[in-house]
Scaffold this active site. Structure first.
Site, short mmCIF file in Angstrom:
data_model
loop_
_atom_site.label_atom_id
_atom_site.label_comp_id
_atom_site.label_asym_id
_atom_site.label_seq_id
_atom_site.Cartn_x
_atom_site.Cartn_y
_atom_site.Cartn_z
N ARG A 11 -17.31 -22.41 -46.04
CA ARG A 11 -17.31 -21.14 -46.78
C ARG A 11 -17.63 -19.92 -45.92
NH1 ARG A 11 -20.40 -24.10 -50.49
NH2 ARG A 11 -19.08 -25.12 -52.03
N LYS A 53 -8.90 -8.38 -41.03
CA LYS A 53 -7.82 -9.04 -41.78
C LYS A 53 -7.39 -10.28 -41.02
CE LYS A 53 -4.44 -6.52 -43.66
NZ LYS A 53 -3.57 -5.35 -43.95
N LYS A 102 -9.68 3.01 -36.40
CA LYS A 102 -9.69 1.80 -37.24
C LYS A 102 -11.08 1.63 -37.86
CE LYS A 102 -7.72 -2.52 -38.08
NZ LYS A 102 -6.67 -3.48 -37.88
N GLU A 149 -9.24 -3.33 -48.73
CA GLU A 149 -7.86 -2.83 -48.76
C GLU A 149 -7.50 -2.30 -50.15
OE1 GLU A 149 -4.88 -5.53 -47.35
OE2 GLU A 149 -3.78 -3.90 -46.40
N ARG A 197 -7.58 1.82 -46.26
CA ARG A 197 -7.11 0.83 -45.30
C ARG A 197 -5.60 0.58 -45.42
NH1 ARG A 197 -9.46 -4.51 -43.05
NH2 ARG A 197 -11.57 -3.89 -43.47
N HIS A 224 4.84 -1.56 -42.24
CA HIS A 224 4.70 -3.02 -42.20
C HIS A 224 5.55 -3.78 -43.21
CE1 HIS A 224 1.78 -2.45 -39.13
NE2 HIS A 224 1.48 -3.75 -39.09
N1 LIG Z 1 -5.03 -8.95 -38.60
C1 LIG Z 1 -4.52 -7.76 -38.45
O1 LIG Z 1 -5.10 -6.74 -38.86
C2 LIG Z 1 -3.20 -7.63 -37.73
C3 LIG Z 1 -2.74 -6.36 -37.36
C4 LIG Z 1 -1.53 -6.29 -36.65
C5 LIG Z 1 -0.84 -7.45 -36.32
N2 LIG Z 1 -1.33 -8.66 -36.70
C6 LIG Z 1 -0.64 -9.89 -36.35
O2 LIG Z 1 -0.68 -10.03 -34.93
C7 LIG Z 1 0.40 -10.87 -34.54
C8 LIG Z 1 1.05 -10.29 -33.30
O3 LIG Z 1 0.08 -10.24 -32.29
P1 LIG Z 1 0.48 -10.17 -30.73
O4 LIG Z 1 1.51 -9.14 -30.53
O5 LIG Z 1 -0.78 -10.09 -29.98
O6 LIG Z 1 1.24 -11.54 -30.51
P2 LIG Z 1 0.82 -12.98 -29.94
O7 LIG Z 1 -0.53 -13.35 -30.34
O8 LIG Z 1 1.94 -13.86 -30.30
O9 LIG Z 1 0.82 -12.75 -28.36
C9 LIG Z 1 2.00 -12.36 -27.72
C10 LIG Z 1 2.31 -13.23 -26.50
O10 LIG Z 1 1.50 -12.81 -25.41
C11 LIG Z 1 0.87 -13.96 -24.83
N3 LIG Z 1 -0.35 -13.49 -24.22
C12 LIG Z 1 -1.53 -13.26 -24.83
N4 LIG Z 1 -2.37 -12.68 -23.97
C13 LIG Z 1 -1.72 -12.55 -22.80
C14 LIG Z 1 -2.05 -11.98 -21.53
N5 LIG Z 1 -3.22 -11.36 -21.34
N6 LIG Z 1 -1.14 -12.03 -20.53
C15 LIG Z 1 0.08 -12.58 -20.75
N7 LIG Z 1 0.47 -13.09 -21.93
C16 LIG Z 1 -0.43 -13.07 -22.94
C17 LIG Z 1 0.73 -14.93 -25.94
O11 LIG Z 1 0.62 -16.24 -25.46
C18 LIG Z 1 2.04 -14.70 -26.67
O12 LIG Z 1 3.08 -15.42 -26.05
C19 LIG Z 1 1.34 -10.96 -35.73
O13 LIG Z 1 1.23 -12.23 -36.30
C20 LIG Z 1 0.82 -9.91 -36.69
O14 LIG Z 1 1.05 -10.23 -38.02
C21 LIG Z 1 -2.49 -8.76 -37.40
#
Ligand SMILES: NC(=O)c1ccc[n+]([C@@H]2O[C@H](COP(=O)([O-])OP(=O)(O)OC[C@H]3O[C@@H](n4cnc5c(N)ncnc54)[C@H](O)[C@@H]3O)[C@@H](O)[C@H]2O)c1
Length: 366
Positions: A123, A145, A229, A239, A243, A250
């Protein structure tokens, strides 16, 4: 605007004190850990390759008891039930308890699924975020989130579970592949376009510097994103209001991503197109001056982000996504629109009016 990395307190409405260290600090994160508490690092094969899971690097966690590491593959498909279950089962099998800490090391994918695991385990246990992508540094690792996708439904299962601690080590992030870097810039542009005109102007002027990863410009950008943020999440825990502005672009972005089975465009790239469409729709609805909409498109294009519909994603499908969004009520759709640069608003708009405005915007992009 300051040009040195510094600690930014990130608040949430729950009063959870989170400190985001946007410093290239050599000190690892040091969330006070109960001696003997279990620790699970969730990472992916790229991010995980950057650390040795040992006392020297993770000295701050040296007092942890049972430690385990779950290494996922890369990409959106790892943000699903299967991998959530895998993390939870690993934690249960290792005998971790209510004092366990989940440590996410990676981008938004790892952060979201690890965060949901932390929220569900017994939990709710603490989550610490160590973002290693630019997108995660400027956005996803803060605010709490967390969630997973189910089939075509992006982020359909999740909750808000703020991190206890967050630290971005910008040295690592700077090594990101170019496309991933640009995808992170899209979320920074979203925050600027939606929340802060001064920051937006700064970003437009420094587009070249942030694209070529000039350290002072990156420091300023990441710090300002954290401050904004923090401001928004402190106002709105669940939210229900402010927010929602962070969702600018999106709904369409998610539809583009799922329309291409998460295979061709990165999340940030899809968000870029979503911002363009919402800016144009805002103009058609009489909210946003034409010049501001055009400026937003120019800025995203200058960051080499997509501003046109991709081949294979048709406008009708995106209109369906807009109509079917989980935030809609009755005959209205809930959308985040722009009244000016740095001034966005979440509104319920009659579905027909929105589809009309949006249809015109799409038409000009194909
Ligand atoms: N929770 C939230 O508030 C929120 C906000 C925006 C986006 N998101 C989510 O985030 C996700 C996208 O995140 P992202 O763009 O970080 O993608 P990701 O986590 O897929 O990472 C992108 C790529 O970069 C690689 N990588 C990570 N760190 C690295 C580094 N330092 N050097 C080289 N490669 C590296 C990873 O292995 C991956 O292949 C989506 O699922 C989206 O929905 C969440």
């Amino acid at each position: 605007m300051m040009n040195a990395m510094r600690a930014v307190p990130v608040r949430s409405g729950r009063g959870t004190a989170v400190v985001a260290y946007h410093a290239g600090s050599s000190q690892p994160a040091c969330l006070p850990l109960r001696p003997g508490a279990g620790l699970v690092m969730v990472t992916d094969i790229n991010a995980g390759a950057m650390v040795t899971w040992g006392r020297r690097r993770y000295g701050a966690y040296g007092m942890a008891g049972r430690r385990l590491r779950v290494v996922l593959g890369t990409g959106e498909s790892y943000k699903g039930f299967l991998y959530l279950r895998l993390i939870l089962r690993a934690m249960l099998r290792a005998g971790l308890g209510r004092d366990a800490v989940v440590l996410s090391l990676g981008g938004g994918v790892v952060g979201d699924v690890a965060g949901l695991a932390a929220a569900c385990f017994m939990r709710g246990v603490s989550i610490v975020q160590h973002p290693t992508t630019l997108l995660a540094c400027v956005d996803s690792s803060m605010g709490g989130k967390v969630g997973i996708n189910t089939g075509a439904f992006k982020n359909a299962v999740g909750c808000i579970h703020p991190p206890r601690y967050m630290e971005a080590q910008m040295g690592r992030v700077a090594a990101l592949p170019l496309r991933q870097w640009r995808a992170g810039l899209a979320e920074a542009a979203k925050i600027a376009a939606g929340l802060d005109r001064d920051f937006y102007c700064w970003l437009a002027i420094h587009a070249h510097d942030v694209a070529r990863r000039a350290a002072p410009a990156i420091a300023s950008m990441v710090t300002r994103c954290a401050e904004l943020k923090s401001y928004v999440t402190a106002l709105d825990d669940v939210e229900a209001g402010a927010r929602a502005c962070l969702n600018l672009g999106h709904t369409i972005g998610h539809a583009v991503e799922s329309g291409m089975s998460y295979m061709h465009w990165l999340h940030g790239e899809a968000v870029s197109l979503g911002i363009v469409l919402m800016a144009k729709a805002s103009h058609r609805l009489g909210l946003l001056p034409r010049a501001d909409a055009a400026q937003i498109v120019r800025m995203l294009a200058s960051l080499r982000l997509p501003v046109r519909l991709p081949l294979g994603v048709d406008a009708a499908r995106l209109a369906d996504a807009l109509s079917a969004d989980k935030k809609n009520r009755g005959e209205s759709v809930c959308v985040v629109l722009l009244r000016g640069i740095g001034d966005c608003v979440a509104l319920e708009v009659p579905r027909d009016a929105m589809l009309w405005a949006w249809g015109g915007a799409v038409h000009r992009l194909t």
